[in-house]
Design an enzyme around this catalytic site. Structure first.
Site, PDB file in Angstrom:
ATOM      1  N   ASP A  21       2.118  -6.747  -7.235  1.00  0.00           N
ATOM      2  CA  ASP A  21       2.884  -5.616  -7.160  1.00  0.00           C
ATOM      3  C   ASP A  21       3.026  -4.856  -8.511  1.00  0.00           C
ATOM      4  O   ASP A  21       3.047  -5.276  -9.632  1.00  0.00           O
ATOM      5  CB  ASP A  21       4.726  -6.281  -7.213  1.00  0.00           C
ATOM      6  CG  ASP A  21       5.594  -4.862  -7.037  1.00  0.00           C
ATOM      7  OD1 ASP A  21       5.382  -4.049  -7.460  1.00  0.00           O
ATOM      8  OD2 ASP A  21       6.639  -5.283  -6.365  1.00  0.00           O
ATOM      9  N   VAL A  76       6.656  -8.426   7.554  1.00  0.00           N
ATOM     10  CA  VAL A  76       8.059  -8.030   7.862  1.00  0.00           C
ATOM     11  C   VAL A  76       8.333  -6.852   7.120  1.00  0.00           C
ATOM     12  O   VAL A  76       9.567  -6.659   6.859  1.00  0.00           O
ATOM     13  CB  VAL A  76       9.003  -9.479   7.937  1.00  0.00           C
ATOM     14  CG1 VAL A  76       9.000 -10.371   8.569  1.00  0.00           C
ATOM     15  CG2 VAL A  76       9.075  -9.691   6.050  1.00  0.00           C
ATOM     16  N   ARG A  80       6.311  -3.252   7.058  1.00  0.00           N
ATOM     17  CA  ARG A  80       6.399  -2.174   7.915  1.00  0.00           C
ATOM     18  C   ARG A  80       4.809  -1.939   8.507  1.00  0.00           C
ATOM     19  O   ARG A  80       4.060  -2.350   7.963  1.00  0.00           O
ATOM     20  CB  ARG A  80       6.392  -0.621   7.188  1.00  0.00           C
ATOM     21  CG  ARG A  80       7.832  -0.130   6.770  1.00  0.00           C
ATOM     22  CD  ARG A  80       8.506   0.031   7.985  1.00  0.00           C
ATOM     23  NE  ARG A  80       9.994   0.293   7.872  1.00  0.00           N
ATOM     24  CZ  ARG A  80      11.123  -0.506   7.792  1.00  0.00           C
ATOM     25  NH1 ARG A  80      10.749  -1.833   8.101  1.00  0.00           N
ATOM     26  NH2 ARG A  80      12.465  -0.063   7.598  1.00  0.00           N
ATOM     27  N   GLU A 135       6.760   1.637  17.166  1.00  0.00           N
ATOM     28  CA  GLU A 135       7.738   0.705  17.600  1.00  0.00           C
ATOM     29  C   GLU A 135       8.703   1.321  18.812  1.00  0.00           C
ATOM     30  O   GLU A 135       9.120   2.629  18.700  1.00  0.00           O
ATOM     31  CB  GLU A 135       8.699   0.383  16.369  1.00  0.00           C
ATOM     32  CG  GLU A 135       8.058  -0.683  15.655  1.00  0.00           C
ATOM     33  CD  GLU A 135       8.940  -1.062  14.405  1.00  0.00           C
ATOM     34  OE1 GLU A 135       9.856  -0.763  14.284  1.00  0.00           O
ATOM     35  OE2 GLU A 135       8.398  -1.832  13.670  1.00  0.00           O
ATOM     36  N   HIS A 141      10.944  -6.503  15.594  1.00  0.00           N
ATOM     37  CA  HIS A 141      11.780  -5.877  14.302  1.00  0.00           C
ATOM     38  C   HIS A 141      12.955  -6.368  14.143  1.00  0.00           C
ATOM     39  O   HIS A 141      13.957  -5.792  14.159  1.00  0.00           O
ATOM     40  CB  HIS A 141      11.829  -4.168  14.393  1.00  0.00           C
ATOM     41  CG  HIS A 141      11.883  -3.707  12.925  1.00  0.00           C
ATOM     42  ND1 HIS A 141      11.475  -2.366  12.666  1.00  0.00           N
ATOM     43  CD2 HIS A 141      12.605  -4.098  11.748  1.00  0.00           C
ATOM     44  CE1 HIS A 141      11.809  -2.207  11.469  1.00  0.00           C
ATOM     45  NE2 HIS A 141      12.299  -3.177  10.778  1.00  0.00           N
TER      46      HIS A 141
HETATM   47  N1  LIG Z   1      11.247  -6.104   9.144  1.00  0.00           N
HETATM   48  C1  LIG Z   1      12.832  -5.942   8.780  1.00  0.00           C
HETATM   49  O1  LIG Z   1      13.638  -5.949   9.461  1.00  0.00           O
HETATM   50  C2  LIG Z   1      12.983  -5.392   7.214  1.00  0.00           C
HETATM   51  C3  LIG Z   1      11.898  -4.822   6.679  1.00  0.00           C
HETATM   52  N2  LIG Z   1      12.122  -4.561   5.246  1.00  0.00           N
HETATM   53  C4  LIG Z   1      11.149  -4.005   4.466  1.00  0.00           C
HETATM   54  O2  LIG Z   1      10.595  -4.881   3.658  1.00  0.00           O
HETATM   55  C5  LIG Z   1      10.111  -3.752   2.517  1.00  0.00           C
HETATM   56  C6  LIG Z   1      10.614  -4.437   1.259  1.00  0.00           C
HETATM   57  O3  LIG Z   1      12.118  -4.465   1.090  1.00  0.00           O
HETATM   58  P1  LIG Z   1      12.721  -4.616  -0.267  1.00  0.00           P
HETATM   59  O4  LIG Z   1      12.162  -5.708  -0.626  1.00  0.00           O
HETATM   60  O5  LIG Z   1      14.196  -4.608   0.017  1.00  0.00           O
HETATM   61  O6  LIG Z   1      12.168  -3.550  -0.938  1.00  0.00           O
HETATM   62  P2  LIG Z   1      11.988  -3.299  -2.621  1.00  0.00           P
HETATM   63  O7  LIG Z   1      12.005  -1.842  -2.859  1.00  0.00           O
HETATM   64  O8  LIG Z   1      13.191  -4.225  -3.219  1.00  0.00           O
HETATM   65  O9  LIG Z   1      10.516  -3.955  -3.033  1.00  0.00           O
HETATM   66  C7  LIG Z   1       9.502  -3.339  -2.537  1.00  0.00           C
HETATM   67  C8  LIG Z   1       8.367  -3.710  -3.789  1.00  0.00           C
HETATM   68  O10 LIG Z   1       7.166  -3.275  -3.218  1.00  0.00           O
HETATM   69  C9  LIG Z   1       6.593  -2.906  -4.409  1.00  0.00           C
HETATM   70  N3  LIG Z   1       5.456  -1.937  -4.053  1.00  0.00           N
HETATM   71  C10 LIG Z   1       5.158  -0.538  -3.923  1.00  0.00           C
HETATM   72  N4  LIG Z   1       4.178  -0.274  -3.748  1.00  0.00           N
HETATM   73  C11 LIG Z   1       3.487  -1.225  -3.931  1.00  0.00           C
HETATM   74  C12 LIG Z   1       1.915  -1.656  -3.510  1.00  0.00           C
HETATM   75  N5  LIG Z   1       1.046  -0.469  -3.558  1.00  0.00           N
HETATM   76  N6  LIG Z   1       1.426  -2.903  -3.848  1.00  0.00           N
HETATM   77  C13 LIG Z   1       2.409  -4.014  -3.861  1.00  0.00           C
HETATM   78  N7  LIG Z   1       3.588  -3.695  -4.186  1.00  0.00           N
HETATM   79  C14 LIG Z   1       4.061  -2.342  -3.974  1.00  0.00           C
HETATM   80  C15 LIG Z   1       7.626  -2.179  -5.216  1.00  0.00           C
HETATM   81  O11 LIG Z   1       7.385  -2.378  -6.625  1.00  0.00           O
HETATM   82  C16 LIG Z   1       8.590  -3.058  -4.825  1.00  0.00           C
HETATM   83  O12 LIG Z   1       8.876  -4.169  -5.891  1.00  0.00           O
HETATM   84  C17 LIG Z   1      10.408  -2.678   2.872  1.00  0.00           C
HETATM   85  O13 LIG Z   1       9.148  -2.185   3.540  1.00  0.00           O
HETATM   86  C18 LIG Z   1      11.511  -2.651   3.956  1.00  0.00           C
HETATM   87  O14 LIG Z   1      11.489  -1.562   4.753  1.00  0.00           O
HETATM   88  C19 LIG Z   1      13.243  -4.753   4.678  1.00  0.00           C
HETATM   89  C20 LIG Z   1      14.418  -5.361   5.343  1.00  0.00           C
HETATM   90  C21 LIG Z   1      14.223  -5.778   6.709  1.00  0.00           C
HETATM   91  O1  LIG Z   2      15.908  -2.212   6.488  1.00  0.00           O
HETATM   92  C1  LIG Z   2      14.970  -2.197   6.784  1.00  0.00           C
HETATM   93  O2  LIG Z   2      14.083  -1.772   6.175  1.00  0.00           O
HETATM   94  C2  LIG Z   2      14.642  -2.649   8.201  1.00  0.00           C
HETATM   95  O3  LIG Z   2      13.574  -2.856   8.549  1.00  0.00           O
HETATM   96  C3  LIG Z   2      15.558  -3.150   9.204  1.00  0.00           C
HETATM   97  O4  LIG Z   2      15.644  -2.229  10.042  1.00  0.00           O
HETATM   98  P1  LIG Z   2      16.645  -2.044  11.263  1.00  0.00           P
HETATM   99  O5  LIG Z   2      17.975  -1.652  10.511  1.00  0.00           O
HETATM  100  O6  LIG Z   2      17.181  -3.829  11.834  1.00  0.00           O
HETATM  101  O7  LIG Z   2      16.336  -1.272  12.149  1.00  0.00           O
END
Ligand SMILES: NC(=O)C1=CN([C@@H]2O[C@H](COP(=O)(O)OP(=O)(O)OC[C@H]3O[C@@H](n4cnc5c(N)ncnc54)[C@H](O)[C@@H]3O)[C@@H](O)[C@H]2O)C=CC1
Ligand SMILES: O=C(O)C(=O)COP(=O)(O)O
Length: 622
Positions: A248, A307, A309, A338, A357
């Protein structure tokens, strides 16, 4: 004179003063699993008065503007309307309903959303709704807030939202643990072929040899994106006995050290890993960052979990890597499109485990996210400064609280200055001068600059300006706003600022008294006992509280002038709230700054203008 000044007066706008949203509080203890309560600071000048909370409407469909009960000033105000476009937990809806009319319209088509959005002050979405430029333009004029009930805001056109002055807030913390747990669930089930074996057994096949798995203990897991979710996955993976490394570019080394994770380069992470778990946002720099080239650098037989994108992986390249055996298995919760096409080679691949998702989909996370976003949206609609603003600069809550009266002063100085500009001259150069004992690192002036812009632009246009779009609006209108700090020689001063000065260069004024020796329109103000005061007009020192309206009057410095003007206003029942006289030299010219509660009629103003010693006067609305 009075007629000419009318054209410059602000047009009343019901929704004209929404959020100065700003403070972002992203770094919350990584173990936080409870709903995060955004800290907010109320910023009086920026906010339209909040409607008094009314009982929840019995129906969820009430987009038409309703009138809420009278506020403390007795005025009836429209109740905000919020459109919830995707499933939001009841707990969040209850928070919204206390403040707004709420319509839940789940599963709308893009066309339905376009047709509806203009009737709402706020829109709440999850990941399934695309908030495009078209949607934001359709909502322009009314839509002030987009709430993303979750983390990823890649489905919202942030640039278009910023241009429209529409604040985007998200709920960045409440689903962190859910997403991390889902990542671990996919990791473990992929390693032990749980979903494939389950499907086989349900189809009547008892295949113990086919579904021999791999162990996790002692294996190297690379976390790509060591943010909130990534850190939580790391903690859990360490508990499973895995060796965890992470990549990161922006992660703090001490957080990695505290969790016992080694931070390495992208290439090193993917080359060393047995398992790779993706946790970065989808942004231009991460789009398809996992592609043929990066798969080639991985160990043969690597396993990938996503998990984050779908778009961070080139899905065609992943299918090729799976077919060749370079990637042994993948477990995917997210997809470029999606839902993915029914015939997606990736989804149907036998070495791929998929979920639709579901990362954020736990009862607890959905309740937390719903409350988090509802509070953020309500706060933003009230004009409070949201802690989870995505498209506004970060201004910490304590700074906002300290700057609140200066924010008001800055807007009022801008508002007065623009009304002093003559006819069609147009403003080009604006300089804001801050006199302060604080160094640049201790005084964040973005908010003040935004409010000067708001004051300058709103009275003469239909543009709604807030912290979100102030710089963009200034640029669009060709307003060059420069800032200067003047050191105040009392370093012990507790107030963040001694004074704020707004200078408009290369303009003509309809009140010559406001022109300084250098030829600029100059207004300066200070905060006294928490109230903004006007303290300088051109070369004249005055002291008048900036409340109500203002008459500036320039006359020959001679006895009896205050009485004459006061008499005229008194006879016409116009109440004077403050009066201050400033002069350059005795017996030369002086100006009177008169605060008035009511707007004097044309005749009253003409009478003031008719006093022989009065050289010019102007009525200004605050
Ligand atoms: N599948 C789901 O339902 C969910 C998916 N997500 C996704 O998970 C991901 C992370 O969420 P959070 O941890 O809450 O966000 P966050 O913002 O806390 O963490 C993201 C991290 O990625 C880092 N980053 C940015 N560019 C990068 C690169 N080129 N290489 C490596 N690291 C890089 C950032 O510095 C940051 O530390 C997001 O894409 C979010 O949308 C989050 C919650 C639920
Ligand atoms: O919080 C995120 O980034 C998620 O991907 C969760 O997506 P959702 O609100 O479940 O459609």
């Amino acid at each position: 004179m009075a007629a000419a000044s009318r054209a410059l007066l602000p047009t009343p706008r019901a929704a004209a003063s929404a959020s100065l949203a700003g403070a972002r509080a992203r770094l919350v203890p990584a173990s936080a699993s409870l709903p995060f309560r955004a800290r907010r600071v109320r910023c009086a000048v920026a906010s339209s008065p909040a409607p008094v909370a009314a009982p929840s409407p019995s129906s969820e469909s009430a987009p038409a503007r309703r009138i809420s009960p009278a506020g403390s000033d007795g005025a009836l105000r429209p109740k905000p309307a919020v459109l919830v476009a995707e499933k939001l937990s009841e707990a969040g809806l209850a928070v919204l309903r206390e403040f707004a009319d709420v319509e839940c319209a789940y599963g709308m088509s893009p066309a339905e959303l376009l047709a509806k959005v203009a009737q709402f002050d706020a829109l709440i979405v999850r990941s399934g709704t695309k908030v495009t430029r078209e949607v934001l333009e359709a909502g322009k004029g009314r839509l002030r807030v987009v709430g993303r009930a979750g983390v990823g805001i890649d489905n919202v056109d942030l640039q278009a939202a910023t241009e429209a002055g529409c604040l985007v807030v998200n709920a960045p913390t409440a689903n962190t643990v859910a997403a991390a747990e889902h990542g671990i669930a996919l990791l473990a089930s992929m390693a032990r072929n749980v979903s494939q074996a389950d499907a086989a057994l349900k189809a009547g096949k008892w295949q113990r040899t086919k579904y021999v798995g791999v162990s996790l203990v002692g294996k190297t897991l690379a976390i790509m994106g060591f943010g909130k979710v990534g850190s939580e996955v790391a903690r859990r993976a360490k508990g499973l006995g895995m060796h965890v490394i992470a990549h990161d570019p922006y992660a703090p080394a001490d957080r990695a050290r505290a969790i016992g994770v080694e931070l390495v380069s992208f290439d090193e992470a993917i080359a060393r890993a047995d398992f790779i778990s993706l946790h970065m946002p989808l942004i231009p720099t991460t789009n398809k960052i996992f592609n043929d080239e990066s798969f080639a650098k991985m160990k043969t037989g690597v396993r990938i979990i996503n998990v984050a994108r779908g778009g961070v992986i080139d899905e065609d390249a992943l299918v090729r890597a799976l077919d060749s055996g370079k990637v042994a298995q993948a477990a995917l919760d997210v997809f470029t499109v999606e839902p993915p096409p029914k015939d997606s080679m990736l989804v149907l691949h036998e070495n791929v485990t998929v979920t639709p998702h579901l990362g954020a989909s736990t009862v607890e996370a959905q309740e937390g996210v719903a409350i988090e976003i509802a509070e953020a949206v309500v706060g933003a609609l009230r004009g409070e400064l949201a802690a989870t603003a995505v498209n506004a600069p970060m201004v910490p809550a304590e700074v906002l609280s300290e700057l609140a009266p200066y924010v008001s002063l800055a807007e009022k100085l801008g508002r007065l200055a623009v009304q002093l500009v003559a006819g069609e001259t147009g403003i080009k150069g604006v300089k804001v001068v801050y006199t302060t004992a604080r160094g640049p690192d201790d005084l964040d002036t973005r908010l003040l600059r935004a409010m000067v812009t708001k004051g300058l632009v709103e009275p003469v246009s239909s543009t709604f300006v807030n912290l979100v779009n102030a710089d963009y609006t200034a640029k669009q209108r060709g307003l060059r706003i420069t800032e200067e700090r003047v050191a105040h020689d009392s370093p012990a001063a507790e107030a963040p600022l001694e004074s704020v000065q707004v200078r408009l260069s290369q303009v003509q004024s309809r009140f010559a008294g406001a022109i300084s020796d250098g030829g600029d329109i100059v207004l300066e103000g200070r905060v006294k006992y928490g109230v903004p005061h006007l303290t300088l007009v051109g070369p004249y020192e005055v002291d008048v509280s900036l409340e109500g309206n203002l008459i500036l009057c320039r006359q020959i410095d001679q006895p009896g002038m205050i009485g004459k003007v006061g008499n005229i206003l008194g006879q016409r029942n116009v109440n004077i709230s403050f009066m201050s006289v400033g002069r350059t030299f005795r017996g030369k010219q002086a100006i009177m700054a008169i605060g008035v509660d009511e707007e004097p009629d044309k005749e009253t103003l003409e009478k003031i203008g008719g006093i022989p010693a009065v050289e010019e006067f102007v009525f200004l609305e605050l």
